[in-house]
Write an enzyme that holds these catalytic residues in place. Structure first.
Site, PDB file in Angstrom:
ATOM      1  N   TRP A   1       1.184  -1.256   0.228  1.00 26.43           N
ATOM      2  CA  TRP A   1       0.530  -0.187  -0.442  1.00 26.43           C
ATOM      3  C   TRP A   1       0.747   1.224   0.372  1.00 26.43           C
ATOM      4  O   TRP A   1       1.611   1.012   0.659  1.00 26.43           O
ATOM      5  CB  TRP A   1      -0.580  -0.476   1.031  1.00 26.43           C
ATOM      6  CG  TRP A   1      -1.132   1.156   1.400  1.00 26.43           C
ATOM      7  CD1 TRP A   1      -2.608   1.651   0.621  1.00 26.43           C
ATOM      8  CD2 TRP A   1      -2.510   1.369   2.909  1.00 26.43           C
ATOM      9  NE1 TRP A   1      -2.980   2.834   0.566  1.00 26.43           N
ATOM     10  CE2 TRP A   1      -3.340   2.894   2.182  1.00 26.43           C
ATOM     11  CE3 TRP A   1      -1.783   1.699   3.941  1.00 26.43           C
ATOM     12  CZ2 TRP A   1      -3.193   3.712   3.254  1.00 26.43           C
ATOM     13  CZ3 TRP A   1      -2.306   2.601   4.933  1.00 26.43           C
ATOM     14  CH2 TRP A   1      -2.812   3.534   4.592  1.00 26.43           C
TER      15      TRP A   1
ATOM     16  N   ASP B   1       0.155  -5.445   9.811  1.00 32.59           N
ATOM     17  CA  ASP B   1      -1.292  -4.173   9.384  1.00 32.59           C
ATOM     18  C   ASP B   1      -2.582  -5.190   9.252  1.00 32.59           C
ATOM     19  O   ASP B   1      -3.186  -6.218   7.964  1.00 32.59           O
ATOM     20  CB  ASP B   1      -0.728  -3.935   8.026  1.00 32.59           C
ATOM     21  CG  ASP B   1      -1.352  -2.561   7.722  1.00 32.59           C
ATOM     22  OD1 ASP B   1      -2.643  -2.128   8.739  1.00 32.59           O
ATOM     23  OD2 ASP B   1      -1.193  -1.760   6.973  1.00 32.59           O
TER      24      ASP B   1
ATOM     25  N   LYS C   1     -12.900   0.179   7.508  1.00 34.85           N
ATOM     26  CA  LYS C   1     -13.295  -0.848   6.545  1.00 34.85           C
ATOM     27  C   LYS C   1     -14.533  -1.425   7.132  1.00 34.85           C
ATOM     28  O   LYS C   1     -15.659  -1.601   6.496  1.00 34.85           O
ATOM     29  CB  LYS C   1     -12.255  -1.512   5.383  1.00 34.85           C
ATOM     30  CG  LYS C   1     -11.245  -0.561   4.932  1.00 34.85           C
ATOM     31  CD  LYS C   1     -11.603   0.620   3.793  1.00 34.85           C
ATOM     32  CE  LYS C   1     -10.017   1.318   4.003  1.00 34.85           C
ATOM     33  NZ  LYS C   1      -9.476   1.628   3.352  1.00 34.85           N
TER      34      LYS C   1
HETATM   35  C1  LIG Z   1      -3.354  -1.887   4.113  1.00 37.36           C
HETATM   36  C2  LIG Z   1      -3.538  -0.383   4.697  1.00 37.36           C
HETATM   37  N1  LIG Z   1      -3.309  -0.463   5.304  1.00 37.36           N
HETATM   38  C3  LIG Z   1      -3.449   0.805   6.560  1.00 37.36           C
HETATM   39  C4  LIG Z   1      -4.877   1.603   6.200  1.00 37.36           C
HETATM   40  C5  LIG Z   1      -5.335   2.389   6.802  1.00 37.36           C
HETATM   41  O1  LIG Z   1      -6.657   3.078   7.030  1.00 37.36           O
HETATM   42  P1  LIG Z   1      -6.947   4.242   8.000  1.00 37.36           P
HETATM   43  O2  LIG Z   1      -6.219   4.627   8.616  1.00 37.36           O
HETATM   44  O3  LIG Z   1      -8.609   4.578   6.961  1.00 37.36           O
HETATM   45  O4  LIG Z   1      -7.532   2.969   9.172  1.00 37.36           O
HETATM   46  C6  LIG Z   1      -5.471   0.723   5.119  1.00 37.36           C
HETATM   47  C7  LIG Z   1      -6.824   1.787   4.083  1.00 37.36           C
HETATM   48  O5  LIG Z   1      -6.903   1.820   3.121  1.00 37.36           O
HETATM   49  C8  LIG Z   1      -4.520  -0.151   4.123  1.00 37.36           C
HETATM   50  O6  LIG Z   1      -5.438  -0.024   2.758  1.00 37.36           O
END
Ligand SMILES: Cc1ncc(COP(=O)(O)O)c(C=O)c1O
Length: 399
Positions: free
Chosen positions: A130, A211, A246
């Site tokens: 990511w 993660d 999510k």
């Molecule tokens: C792989 C991954 N890690 C962490 C996150 C963190 O999301 P958030 O900060 O919106 O909770 C995301 C969000 O798209 C993600 O795709």
């Protein structure tokens, strides 16, 4: 002083959203930003969340600060959800945790903690990973290196190459793993591969950093954490960044969890004090609202059932959409075998087409997704899938 700084180009995904908004084509399709969408293209508030909001309205009598670690009920509920209520590491009181502002906040807190342990820490991330992992971890000062993960030509995980690389990783290095629903590829390790990886982590002594942003979107809430739980039960130390964006649909409320599994209960005292101090030094206290909602949902059996049903509904819808896309591509007579899309998990898939094809889809068919060919499966629906499949087929045939 600020004029000396360079102006930066917009984040590619946010830039894509802006271009999508400006496009006047009534048949435009947005498969860019990673948020879940229903059949009508909306990202609704989950029913369990609405019910929890009503409850919180009654309960909340003050807006006074919460503590740097956040709501303890939320932390305990999330740790049970992730590690399992009967987890030996929870029973042995080895897990420290703080409520964090989103999964991003959790990633950054853990990065800062790793820097406090050793400023020369190397973190190995999958190639690809990511995009936001790079600034979240790198800007904290950690050194990032990549391990092979995904082969676009065969649309599958290069597990042997990944293991060969990780065999050389030094004791004390950190290996970042996606708990499930790998972003951006949608390609997840099998249980057998998690077993081999766990054996390697135990043997070589690298620190697993998991993660977990999509628990429940792959196979089920339990199956999606098979690898994470196996690691937790096998290694002495490990860190976890989880997100409720999510699976609870709480994107803007910024709810996540940073957790550290240490060797023993004494180490927990140290790590708990350290992560609270990291949090205090960045933003002081997390936002209260989203964590309070998750706490209410997880503590209430009926609400938990409502929520679990909604997670199942989202997951099953995405599985159906994958099949729908692949079937429509076959109907359009594409030469490329897209069956791998059905094997990928969660909200994302790499279509494994070239950046030129992606750009043609954007400019000639108003289909928007990033150049890597990552698509948000939840952006597909029964009304746009035929147009989408035809656009992909036409692009692949004519270029
Ligand atoms: C792989 C991954 N890690 C962490 C996150 C963190 O999301 P958030 O900060 O919106 O909770 C995301 C969000 O798209 C993600 O795709």
């Amino acid at each position: 002083m600020f004029e000396a700084l360079p102006a930066l180009s917009p984040d590619p995904i946010l830039g894509l959203s802006a271009a999508f908004k400006e496009d006047s084509n009534p048949h435009k399709i947005d498969l860019g930003v990673g948020v879940y969408k229903d059949e009508h293209g909306n990202t609704p508030i989950l029913k369990a969340v609405s019910l929890a909001q009503q409850e919180l309205d009654k309960r909340e009598t003050s807006k006074v600060y919460i503590t740097p670690q956040g709501h303890q009920g939320y932390i305990d509920g999330m740790l049970s959800l992730i590690l399992g209520a009967q987890s030996p590491v929870l029973k042995d009181n080895r897990v420290a945790g703080v409520q964090a502002p989103g999964g991003c906040g959790a990633l950054r807190i853990l990065a800062e903690l790793l820097m406090r342990c050793n400023k020369d820490t190397v973190v190995w991330v999958s190639d690809p990973t990511w995009a936001n992992h790079i600034p979240l971890l790198g800007d904290a000062g950690l050194t990032l290196k990549t391990y092979p993960y995904f082969d676009k030509a065969s649309a599958s995980i290069k597990f042997e190459a990944m293991m060969d690389c990780l065999k050389e990783v030094k004791k004390g290095d950190v290996v970042l793993l996606h708990g499930c629903c790998h972003n951006p590829t949608g390609a997840d390790l099998t249980n057998k591969q998690w077993q081999s990886l766990t054996e390697l982590a135990v043997k070589n002594g690298f620190l697993p950093f998991v993660d977990l942003a999509y628990q429940g979107f792959g196979e089920s809430l339990e199956e999606d954490v098979y690898g994470l739980r196996l690691l937790a039960e096998s290694v002495d130390e490990m860190v976890i960044a989880a997100s409720c964006s999510k699976n609870f649909g709480l994107y803007r409320e910024r709810v996540g969890l940073a957790a550290i599994i240490g060797k023993d209960a004494n180490t927990k005292k140290i790590t708990q004090s350290q992560i609270q101090s990291v949090a205090r030094g960045i933003y002081s206290m997390p936002p209260s609202y989203g964590g309070a909602l998750v706490d209410i949902i997880l503590a209430n059996e009926k609400l938990s059932e409502v929520w679990k049903d909604e997670v199942t509904e989202m997951r099953e819808r995405m599985i159906t959409l994958r099949k729908l896309l692949v079937d429509n591509l076959h109907k359009q007579g594409v030469d490329k075998d897209f069956d791998f899309v059905n094997r990928q998990k969660g909200m994302f898939s790499f279509l494994c087409i070239s950046p030129e094809h992606v750009r043609t889809l954007r400019s000639e068919h108003s289909v928007y997704f990033v150049d890597s060919s990552r698509v948000n499966i939840a952006g597909i629906n029964h009304s746009n899938v035929e147009v989408l499949a035809k656009a992909i087929a036409d692009t692949l045939k004519s270029h």
